[in-house]
Write an enzyme that holds these catalytic residues in place. Structure first.
Site, PDB file in Angstrom:
ATOM      1  CG  ASP A 140      34.416  -7.728  19.140  1.00  0.00           C
ATOM      2  OD1 ASP A 140      34.585  -6.649  18.532  1.00  0.00           O
ATOM      3  OD2 ASP A 140      33.599  -8.599  18.772  1.00  0.00           O
ATOM      4  CB  CYS A 192      27.362 -12.573  12.866  1.00  0.00           C
ATOM      5  SG  CYS A 192      27.484 -12.515  11.089  1.00  0.00           S
ATOM      6  CD  GLN A 205      28.914  -3.063  15.828  1.00  0.00           C
ATOM      7  OE1 GLN A 205      28.488  -1.911  15.729  1.00  0.00           O
ATOM      8  NE2 GLN A 205      28.920  -3.903  14.800  1.00  0.00           N
ATOM      9  CE  LYS A 213      31.478  -4.462  12.158  1.00  0.00           C
ATOM     10  NZ  LYS A 213      30.331  -4.749  11.284  1.00  0.00           N
ATOM     11  CG  HIS A 251      30.112 -10.812  15.515  1.00  0.00           C
ATOM     12  ND1 HIS A 251      30.823 -11.613  14.660  1.00  0.00           N
ATOM     13  CD2 HIS A 251      29.368  -9.974  14.740  1.00  0.00           C
ATOM     14  CE1 HIS A 251      30.527 -11.266  13.407  1.00  0.00           C
ATOM     15  NE2 HIS A 251      29.645 -10.287  13.430  1.00  0.00           N
TER      16      HIS A 251
END
Lengths: 150, 407
Positions: B201, B365, B204, B227, B122
């Site tokens: 990261d 993104c 998600q 999220k 991202h």
């Protein structure tokens, strides 16, 4: 299909998006500008050939959605033969059309472009329809930075 | 186990009308909807508990502080960190990664050092490192993505060198849904050199998979509240205590200080050292409730439910010959990116929206990844446990309608 969708994706628009007219780089262009919509990635290059105050030829290349491609295609058709002032006036009328849906008093001035009236029901798509017109303005005013609709 | 229809009642927005149709929300990778418990906790805080944290001697301030800090405990247990000192509240994953780059990166890297990321990242795991590269002349190296949308581990092995100081990778791809074998990757990196800092990261990942930062062996792990069914504007940075201790603060202000004078200012202890200014108290309280909601449902249940939706949607979409699915990794979360013949994703998005179906159309993104697959944009449907097979059918109907309009 609901009526808003029908008025957005009219046959003329679908046709121009699938078979864009003047989709090339013309020889001997003397004005050009690049349009870019950073939000959706639509990008186009507009090429103009002018003689004094008159637009003799116009073409474009690039990639984008159906609305932005059709808009650019129809733009290159309609501005051929127009004066710079007439083209800038068309920009104003087109902008009013896609943002408010309202056509000018003399509707004949917009001609085929009237099919874009349905865009105003879709605020997220106004920028798609107007990208090529912002790019035209940049080219006519000899601006060198990239046209953006944001 | 609660039925899906009961679970849907926990999310008031799922009854909303959009363009005269009941909302079909398939944009969960962009942000998830919020259960009543989260909305009520935020409301309750503002109506009955609003007060600043870590300051007042009065009762409300103590209550707000206790609520705020209890989320830190919830997060610590949720991702299996050793201590609440290792849990820093940020504005979101983006801010967490910027914090790592500016505090750790700027202090401990030198000109010529290298940072490895991947082609599927991202923008929020690309740009903070590019900014750092501009500041201290370090270099960015990029792991390839295979045609099926997986990280090319051979490419990682080739890039690792004695110059490598940080590797920062996403756990799960927001665009393709690929679940990266992060544990195996961390093993490769740490076997090469245990001093290389690994930042993950998890924006998600935490809402789909059980995450255990100790088991993974990462140095940093970041995720966002919104999220995982919590509010926007709040996120988490997990960092190993010994690293956070030696890192300098990256923002100055209230809460992060021990004492201030014009001669010498000293900083607060962990985790407050990295939380300058009045934090997003309501957001943090909401995040705590969101994690509790996820824990009550259970991540095993969530994984199973979303896997069913993914398989169903994959099967249905594969039956439409004009659909080309981008990203066919073996391990995938419930995200499907696709292109529809030569129809632009934004046109698909507008037509689906008129049927009440919310999907994402664009580059998500991840522009370098779009370039890798040579597409300007994709349509992305991303599912949550509250979605149903009927909603997948609505998506399929919308796609057929789009094909009809563009035939």
């Amino acid at each position: 299909m609901n009526s808003e969708l029908k008025s957005l994706y009219q046959e003329v628009i679908i046709d121009h998006s699938k078979r864009p007219r003047n989709f090339k780089k013309i020889d001997n262009f003397n004005k050009e500008a690049e349009g870019f919509n950073p939000l959706c990635g639509d990008r186009l290059n507009l090429y103009l050939k002018t003689d004094g105050n008159k637009i003799i030829d116009a073409s474009f290349q690039g990639q984008g959605c159906a609305i932005s491609t059709a808009s650019a295609s129809m733009l290159t058709e309609i501005i051929k033969g127009k004066s710079v002032d007439e083209a800038l006036k068309l920009f104003e009328m087109f902008h009013a059309l896609v943002t408010t849906g309202g056509a000018p008093k003399d509707e004949t001035q917009l001609g085929k472009l009237a099919v874009f009236a349905g865009v105003h029901e879709f605020p997220a798509r106004v920028k798609c329809a107007s990208l090529s017109w912002h790019t035209l303005k940049m080219a006519l005013l000899n601006k060198t930075d990239v046209a953006k609709t944001e | 186990m609660k039925s899906i229809s009961k679970i849907r009642e926990d999310f008031p927005i799922l009854k909303a009308q959009v363009n005269d149709k009941t909302l079909v929300y398939l944009d969960n990778a962009a942000t998830t909807q919020k259960p009543k418990t989260v909305i009520e906790a935020i409301n309750n805080y503002y109506q009955n508990q609003n007060s600043n944290v870590h300051r007042g001697v009065h009762s409300l301030s103590q209550l707000a502080t206790q609520k705020y800090e209890s989320t830190r405990e919830i997060v610590k247990n949720f991702i299996v960190a050793k201590s609440t000192d290792e849990i820093i509240f940020t504005r979101g994953t983006t801010e967490s990664i910027n914090l790592i780059a500016q505090s750790y990166g700027r202090s401990f890297l030198n000109a010529g050092d290298e940072i490895i990321i991947s082609q599927m990242e991202h923008h929020s795991n690309i740009v903070p490192w590019q900014i750092l590269c501009g500041q201290i002349s370090v270099k960015l190296k990029v792991i390839d993505v295979t045609d099926s949308g997986e990280l090319n581990l051979k490419s990682l092995e080739k890039l690792l060198s004695d110059k490598t100081k940080i590797v920062s990778l996403m756990h799960v791809s927001n665009t393709l849904g690929t679940i990266n074998p992060i544990k195996e990757i961390i093993k490769i990196i740490k076997n090469f050199n245990k001093d290389i800092i690994v930042s993950i990261d998890g924006a998600q990942a935490v809402q789909h998979l059980k995450v255990n930062v100790l088991d993974l062996g990462c140095d940093f792990y970041s995720f966002s509240g919104h999220k995982i069914y919590g509010p926007t504007g709040v996120g988490v940075l997990y960092g190993k205590r010994e690293l956070l201790n030696k890192m300098p603060p990256w923002q100055g202000g209230g809460d992060m200080i021990a004492s201030v004078s014009f001669d010498k200012t000293t900083y607060n202890i962990l985790p407050y050292k990295f939380e300058a200014g009045t934090p997003n108290i309501a957001g943090v309280i909401g995040l705590g409730e969101a994690i509790k909601y996820v824990q009550n449902l259970g991540l095993d249940f969530i994984y199973e439910q979303e896997k069913k939706l993914l398989d169903y949607a994959f099967r249905k979409l594969s039956q439409i010959k004009e659909v080309k699915i981008i990203g066919q990794a073996k391990e995938k979360s419930a995200v499907i990116s696709f292109i529809l013949k030569d129809i632009h994703a934004h046109d698909v998005g507008t037509i689906l929206d008129q049927s009440g179906v919310a999907i994402r159309a664009g580059h998500h993104c991840t522009q370098p990844l779009m370039e890798r697959f040579n597409v300007p944009a994709t349509v992305r449907a991303s599912f949550a446990f509250y979605n149903t097979e009927e909603e997948v059918d609505n998506l399929i109907d919308g796609i057929k309608k789009t094909l009809e309009i563009f035939k």
